[in-house]
Design a protein around this motif. Structure first.
Motif, PDB file in Angstrom:
ATOM      1  N   THR A   1       0.756  -1.318  -0.023  1.00 14.61           N
ATOM      2  CA  THR A   1      -0.038   0.121   0.130  1.00 14.61           C
ATOM      3  C   THR A   1       0.942   1.384   0.005  1.00 14.61           C
ATOM      4  N   ASP A   2       0.327   2.332  -0.224  1.00 15.36           N
ATOM      5  CA  ASP A   2       1.093   3.515  -0.386  1.00 15.36           C
ATOM      6  C   ASP A   2       0.161   4.433   1.008  1.00 15.36           C
ATOM      7  N   ASP A   3      -0.680   3.799   1.606  1.00 13.74           N
ATOM      8  CA  ASP A   3      -1.500   4.435   2.556  1.00 13.74           C
ATOM      9  C   ASP A   3      -1.177   4.030   4.025  1.00 13.74           C
ATOM     10  N   PRO A   4      -0.527   4.818   4.843  1.00 17.47           N
ATOM     11  CA  PRO A   4      -0.233   4.609   6.272  1.00 17.47           C
ATOM     12  C   PRO A   4      -1.452   3.957   7.037  1.00 17.47           C
ATOM     13  N   LEU A   5      -2.763   4.670   6.855  1.00 18.04           N
ATOM     14  CA  LEU A   5      -3.959   4.194   7.511  1.00 18.04           C
ATOM     15  C   LEU A   5      -3.974   2.572   7.224  1.00 18.04           C
ATOM     16  N   THR A   6      -3.708   2.084   6.103  1.00 16.85           N
ATOM     17  CA  THR A   6      -3.815   0.560   5.564  1.00 16.85           C
ATOM     18  C   THR A   6      -2.729  -0.009   6.403  1.00 16.85           C
ATOM     19  N   VAL A   7      -1.697   0.388   6.318  1.00 15.87           N
ATOM     20  CA  VAL A   7      -0.583  -0.191   7.316  1.00 15.87           C
ATOM     21  C   VAL A   7      -1.093  -0.508   8.829  1.00 15.87           C
ATOM     22  N   ILE A   8      -1.526   0.428   9.394  1.00 12.07           N
ATOM     23  CA  ILE A   8      -2.058   0.465  10.849  1.00 12.07           C
ATOM     24  C   ILE A   8      -3.432  -0.730  10.641  1.00 12.07           C
ATOM     25  N   LYS A   9      -4.065  -0.580   9.794  1.00 11.01           N
ATOM     26  CA  LYS A   9      -5.219  -1.427   9.720  1.00 11.01           C
ATOM     27  C   LYS A   9      -4.821  -2.995   9.673  1.00 11.01           C
ATOM     28  N   LYS A  10      -3.667  -3.204   8.658  1.00 16.24           N
ATOM     29  CA  LYS A  10      -3.313  -4.527   8.545  1.00 16.24           C
ATOM     30  C   LYS A  10      -2.303  -5.074   9.547  1.00 16.24           C
ATOM     31  N   ALA A  11      -1.362  -3.990  10.022  1.00 19.08           N
ATOM     32  CA  ALA A  11      -0.433  -4.387  10.795  1.00 19.08           C
ATOM     33  C   ALA A  11      -0.686  -4.808  12.354  1.00 19.08           C
ATOM     34  N   LEU A  12      -1.914  -4.209  12.738  1.00 17.64           N
ATOM     35  CA  LEU A  12      -2.177  -4.418  14.168  1.00 17.64           C
ATOM     36  C   LEU A  12      -3.617  -5.490  14.233  1.00 17.64           C
ATOM     37  N   LEU A  13      -3.287  -6.149  15.291  1.00 16.02           N
ATOM     38  CA  LEU A  13      -4.442  -6.757  15.545  1.00 16.02           C
ATOM     39  C   LEU A  13      -6.009  -5.913  16.235  1.00 16.02           C
ATOM     40  N   PRO A  14      -7.058  -6.656  15.997  1.00 17.47           N
ATOM     41  CA  PRO A  14      -8.253  -5.638  16.481  1.00 17.47           C
ATOM     42  C   PRO A  14      -8.034  -5.268  17.846  1.00 17.47           C
ATOM     43  N   GLY A  15      -7.656  -5.991  18.776  1.00 12.62           N
ATOM     44  CA  GLY A  15      -7.519  -5.783  20.137  1.00 12.62           C
ATOM     45  C   GLY A  15      -6.508  -4.592  20.337  1.00 12.62           C
ATOM     46  N   GLU A  16      -5.430  -4.716  19.641  1.00 10.65           N
ATOM     47  CA  GLU A  16      -4.333  -3.700  19.787  1.00 10.65           C
ATOM     48  C   GLU A  16      -4.797  -2.292  19.306  1.00 10.65           C
ATOM     49  N   LYS A  17      -5.801  -2.219  18.214  1.00 11.81           N
ATOM     50  CA  LYS A  17      -6.035  -1.137  17.799  1.00 11.81           C
ATOM     51  C   LYS A  17      -7.069  -0.386  18.717  1.00 11.81           C
ATOM     52  N   VAL A  18      -7.989  -1.161  19.354  1.00 13.07           N
ATOM     53  CA  VAL A  18      -8.767  -0.710  20.441  1.00 13.07           C
ATOM     54  C   VAL A  18      -8.219  -0.320  21.754  1.00 13.07           C
ATOM     55  N   LYS A  19      -7.218  -1.110  22.211  1.00 15.36           N
ATOM     56  CA  LYS A  19      -6.450  -0.656  23.107  1.00 15.36           C
ATOM     57  C   LYS A  19      -5.682   0.862  22.958  1.00 15.36           C
ATOM     58  N   LEU A  20      -5.125   1.058  21.583  1.00 17.08           N
ATOM     59  CA  LEU A  20      -4.248   2.070  21.322  1.00 17.08           C
ATOM     60  C   LEU A  20      -5.599   3.268  21.260  1.00 17.08           C
ATOM     61  N   VAL A  21      -6.472   3.131  20.562  1.00 19.52           N
ATOM     62  CA  VAL A  21      -7.589   4.070  20.811  1.00 19.52           C
ATOM     63  C   VAL A  21      -7.674   4.544  22.041  1.00 19.52           C
ATOM     64  N   ASN A  22      -8.238   3.624  22.830  1.00 21.13           N
ATOM     65  CA  ASN A  22      -8.475   3.940  24.519  1.00 21.13           C
ATOM     66  C   ASN A  22      -7.454   4.566  25.127  1.00 21.13           C
ATOM     67  N   GLU A  23      -6.289   4.307  25.041  1.00 22.04           N
ATOM     68  CA  GLU A  23      -5.235   4.951  25.838  1.00 22.04           C
ATOM     69  C   GLU A  23      -4.914   6.246  25.183  1.00 22.04           C
ATOM     70  N   ILE A  24      -5.130   6.632  23.862  1.00 20.37           N
ATOM     71  CA  ILE A  24      -4.858   7.820  23.226  1.00 20.37           C
ATOM     72  C   ILE A  24      -5.878   8.733  23.620  1.00 20.37           C
ATOM     73  N   LEU A  25      -7.295   8.268  23.795  1.00 25.76           N
ATOM     74  CA  LEU A  25      -8.292   9.283  24.096  1.00 25.76           C
ATOM     75  C   LEU A  25      -8.511   9.276  25.643  1.00 25.76           C
ATOM     76  N   GLY A  26      -7.881   8.507  26.321  1.00 32.18           N
ATOM     77  CA  GLY A  26      -7.817   8.510  27.831  1.00 32.18           C
ATOM     78  C   GLY A  26      -6.706   9.601  28.219  1.00 32.18           C
ATOM     79  N   ILE A  27      -5.640   9.758  27.565  1.00 34.04           N
ATOM     80  CA  ILE A  27      -4.470  10.689  27.841  1.00 34.04           C
ATOM     81  C   ILE A  27      -4.948  11.797  27.512  1.00 34.04           C
ATOM     82  N   SER A  28      -6.021  12.035  26.281  1.00 33.83           N
ATOM     83  CA  SER A  28      -6.451  13.312  25.967  1.00 33.83           C
ATOM     84  C   SER A  28      -7.509  13.883  26.634  1.00 33.83           C
ATOM     85  N   GLY A  29      -7.971  13.189  27.850  1.00 34.34           N
ATOM     86  CA  GLY A  29      -8.811  13.903  28.847  1.00 34.34           C
ATOM     87  C   GLY A  29     -10.085  13.189  28.738  1.00 34.34           C
TER      88      GLY A  29
END
Length: 120
Positions: A80-108
């Motif tokens: 791909t030439d799209d970094p979002l596709t890399v994220i989608k394919k490289a990370l497992l579903p639970g890993e993505k959920v954990k990252l989003v939760n942590e990012i939103l949590g640290i964002s307040g």
């Protein structure tokens, strides 16, 4: 009131923290600010519909600034030439959920409160 003023003056508006993700190791996440959230919302909202998957991928991309999701080797591996596709394919579903939760949590965001409101 002086304590609050001191806290606001000393506060880091883009805090970061290291989190552990099994299979990946330590990942440093950074808070998103108002401009980040607005830019992501503009890219993922179409009328009243939100592309939640793209929104989550953008939260991860913006909230993990020390990972080069545009690395040529990663782009080649995932064809791909799209970094979002890399994220989608490289990370497992639970890993993505954990990252989003942590990012939103640290964002307040209070995730427990958001979940409770969504249930009602």
């Amino acid at each position: 009131m002086d304590d609050l003023l001191k806290v606001l003056l000393d506060r880091d508006t883009k805090p970061e923290k290291d989190i552990e993700i099994e299979g990946l190791g330590t990942v440093r996440v950074r808070a998103l600010d108002d401009n980040d959230i607005k830019r992501i919302s503009e890219r993922t909202t179409f009328g009243k519909k939100v592309d939640e998957e793209k929104q989550s991928l953008l939260f991860i991309k913006e909230g993990t600034p020390y990972i080069d999701w545009s690395n040529p080797e990663l782009l080649a591996k995932f064809q791909t030439d799209d970094p979002l596709t890399v994220i989608k394919k490289a990370l497992l579903p639970g890993e993505k959920v954990k990252l989003v939760n942590e990012i939103l949590g640290i964002s307040g965001f209070d995730l427990a409160d958001l979940v409770a409101k969504a249930k009602n």
